[in-house]
Design a protein around this motif. Sequence first.
Motif, PDB file in Angstrom:
ATOM      1  N   SER A 214      27.859  48.354  16.666  1.00 46.54           N
ATOM      2  CA  SER A 214      29.045  48.190  15.830  1.00 46.54           C
ATOM      3  C   SER A 214      28.723  48.540  14.386  1.00 46.54           C
ATOM      4  CB  SER A 214      29.546  46.743  15.916  1.00 46.54           C
ATOM      5  OG  SER A 214      30.527  46.499  14.925  1.00 46.54           O
ATOM      6  N   ASP A 215      29.337  49.595  13.882  1.00 47.74           N
ATOM      7  CA  ASP A 215      29.142  49.964  12.480  1.00 47.74           C
ATOM      8  C   ASP A 215      29.805  48.960  11.548  1.00 47.74           C
ATOM      9  OD1 ASP A 215      27.644  52.359  12.842  1.00 47.74           O
ATOM     10  OD2 ASP A 215      29.474  53.358  13.506  1.00 47.74           O
ATOM     11  N   ASP A 216      30.893  48.322  12.005  1.00 44.73           N
ATOM     12  CA  ASP A 216      31.567  47.326  11.169  1.00 44.73           C
ATOM     13  C   ASP A 216      30.691  46.098  10.956  1.00 44.73           C
ATOM     14  OD1 ASP A 216      33.812  48.886  10.885  1.00 44.73           O
ATOM     15  OD2 ASP A 216      34.824  48.028  12.621  1.00 44.73           O
ATOM     16  N   LEU A 217      30.002  45.694  12.028  1.00 44.16           N
ATOM     17  CA  LEU A 217      29.152  44.511  11.939  1.00 44.16           C
ATOM     18  C   LEU A 217      27.696  44.844  11.654  1.00 44.16           C
ATOM     19  CD1 LEU A 217      30.465  42.440  15.015  1.00 44.16           C
ATOM     20  CD2 LEU A 217      31.094  42.176  12.612  1.00 44.16           C
ATOM     21  N   ILE A 236      25.782  39.246  19.941  1.00 41.44           N
ATOM     22  CA  ILE A 236      25.968  40.071  18.748  1.00 41.44           C
ATOM     23  C   ILE A 236      24.713  39.897  17.903  1.00 41.44           C
ATOM     24  CG2 ILE A 236      27.399  40.542  16.721  1.00 41.44           C
ATOM     25  CD1 ILE A 236      29.731  39.164  18.178  1.00 41.44           C
ATOM     26  N   LEU A 237      23.860  40.924  17.872  1.00 42.58           N
ATOM     27  CA  LEU A 237      22.546  40.848  17.229  1.00 42.58           C
ATOM     28  C   LEU A 237      22.548  41.662  15.937  1.00 42.58           C
ATOM     29  CD1 LEU A 237      19.554  39.903  17.534  1.00 42.58           C
ATOM     30  CD2 LEU A 237      19.127  42.118  18.650  1.00 42.58           C
ATOM     31  N   LEU A 245      22.870  37.592   9.395  1.00 43.94           N
ATOM     32  CA  LEU A 245      23.737  36.805  10.264  1.00 43.94           C
ATOM     33  C   LEU A 245      24.931  36.264   9.483  1.00 43.94           C
ATOM     34  CD1 LEU A 245      24.204  35.452  13.065  1.00 43.94           C
ATOM     35  CD2 LEU A 245      22.947  33.481  12.169  1.00 43.94           C
ATOM     36  N   GLU A 246      24.696  35.843   8.235  1.00 42.56           N
ATOM     37  CA  GLU A 246      25.768  35.271   7.422  1.00 42.56           C
ATOM     38  C   GLU A 246      26.889  36.285   7.203  1.00 42.56           C
ATOM     39  OE1 GLU A 246      22.197  33.038   7.124  1.00 42.56           O
ATOM     40  OE2 GLU A 246      22.540  35.142   6.638  1.00 42.56           O
ATOM     41  N   VAL A 247      26.536  37.526   6.928  1.00 46.02           N
ATOM     42  CA  VAL A 247      27.557  38.566   6.709  1.00 46.02           C
ATOM     43  C   VAL A 247      28.312  38.843   8.005  1.00 46.02           C
ATOM     44  CG1 VAL A 247      27.946  40.985   6.112  1.00 46.02           C
ATOM     45  CG2 VAL A 247      26.326  39.611   4.782  1.00 46.02           C
ATOM     46  N   VAL A 248      27.588  38.899   9.115  1.00 45.66           N
ATOM     47  CA  VAL A 248      28.234  39.126  10.413  1.00 45.66           C
ATOM     48  C   VAL A 248      29.220  37.995  10.713  1.00 45.66           C
ATOM     49  CG1 VAL A 248      27.846  39.236  12.912  1.00 45.66           C
ATOM     50  CG2 VAL A 248      26.344  40.488  11.351  1.00 45.66           C
ATOM     51  N   VAL A 256      37.562  41.544  16.235  1.00 43.27           N
ATOM     52  CA  VAL A 256      36.196  41.918  16.582  1.00 43.27           C
ATOM     53  C   VAL A 256      35.986  41.790  18.086  1.00 43.27           C
ATOM     54  CG1 VAL A 256      33.781  41.167  16.448  1.00 43.27           C
ATOM     55  CG2 VAL A 256      35.114  41.462  14.358  1.00 43.27           C
ATOM     56  N   PHE A 257      36.471  40.696  18.682  1.00 43.37           N
ATOM     57  CA  PHE A 257      36.322  40.506  20.121  1.00 43.37           C
ATOM     58  C   PHE A 257      37.083  41.590  20.887  1.00 43.37           C
ATOM     59  CE2 PHE A 257      35.698  35.949  18.799  1.00 43.37           C
ATOM     60  CZ  PHE A 257      34.349  35.922  19.099  1.00 43.37           C
ATOM     61  N   THR A 258      38.263  41.949  20.389  1.00 50.45           N
ATOM     62  CA  THR A 258      39.031  43.022  21.030  1.00 50.45           C
ATOM     63  C   THR A 258      38.288  44.340  20.943  1.00 50.45           C
ATOM     64  OG1 THR A 258      41.109  41.913  20.454  1.00 50.45           O
ATOM     65  CG2 THR A 258      41.236  44.241  21.041  1.00 50.45           C
ATOM     66  N   THR A 259      37.716  44.627  19.771  1.00 51.10           N
ATOM     67  CA  THR A 259      36.952  45.871  19.584  1.00 51.10           C
ATOM     68  C   THR A 259      35.754  45.906  20.523  1.00 51.10           C
ATOM     69  OG1 THR A 259      37.612  46.014  17.269  1.00 51.10           O
ATOM     70  CG2 THR A 259      35.660  47.256  17.922  1.00 51.10           C
TER      71      THR A 259
END
Length: 382
Positions: A214-217, A236-237, A245-248, A256-259
């Motif tokens: 995921s480029d977004d995360l 989600i690593l 982790l804080e930013v994620v 996000v779950f839908t993506t």
Amino acid sequence: MDLQTLGSSNAAFGVDLYQKLSSENPGENLFFSPISLLFALAITLLGAKEKTEAQIKSVLNLEHIPNGQLHQGFADLMNHFQTPNGKWELNIANKLYGEQTAKFLSEFVEDSKKFYGAGLEPVDFVGSSDKVTSLINEWVERQTKNKIKHLIPRNVLNALTRLVVVNAIYYKGAWKNQFRKGNTKVGSFMTASKTLSDVPFMYLNRLSTGYFYSDDLNSQVLELPYEGNSQSFVVILPDLQKTSLEVVEQRLSKEVFTTIEESLFRETVNVWLPKFKIEKESNVKESLKRMGITDLFSMKAADLSGMNGEKDLYVSHLLHKAFISVDEEGSEAAAATAVVITLKSAPIFRQPVDFKADHPFVFYIKDNKSGSILFLGKVSKL
């Protein structure tokens, strides 16, 4: 109403609560069951009126669903979860414990049973609150196969308690592709505080499974299906060279779950996943108050007149415990919630991707048909 509508609301509520709980306990492991809380609060919603009702529906992301459809939707979701399957075990149970001298509206009692299977058991809170505490805790232990114990502490229930709404959920699933115990080796896990700890890592070589970056995360996302493909364990690593982790966590959302659902493709992956257990008691009451459910917990403002025809009830305690164990064979997870109501694509050959969960990560167990998040958490330290 289709199951995906409730699943979407469940995911949104789960993320909102996750972010509140995580911000209150930075650096700590986190684990809870959005669906357990959702069922317990939905039963409570049957008796809520006016502003109290509106606040609960808003925080649970249910305000767009008419009440007539809402509770039938939960009944359909219950039936979906309870469908027998020899490949996995998923049990959700609801129950009401009511003061034997109290009068509850027949509509509330009947709808609790009709939509949620929550029968009302008369008990003596006035004269034997300690005995009732043991009775409820024993029921929770049975429903969760002894994984959730002492849900309700001593001295929570008393002579003013009128009703306790209880939900219990238990899940056990075997991996579709199990880890060989002989491949489990001790390795280093870097905790949220940047210290290293030795933990056993399970290993799967060249597994073809759901994966994407995921480029977004700025994170790797891995899906490990359970046998039968009805549920999955998703990790989600974060890519620590690009994010934390804080930013994620801050970027997590229902979308996000839908993506993730839409973007996973089959990839060959080398998987290192730590074995772990988490037992967590969460202070969800304070988090829900900060999210907007305030009247429900207020002696002055609560309106639960749909339960007994009076405005003399409020929620004094909201208790939640959850447990998960992840090993070579699969996962076992359980949770319980008590609402204490008181008188006022095709595979393509590539070089295998390395997925090594040796630093903090977010994880969840989802129901693949409805999209409901059964359990949600993070591993910050082991």
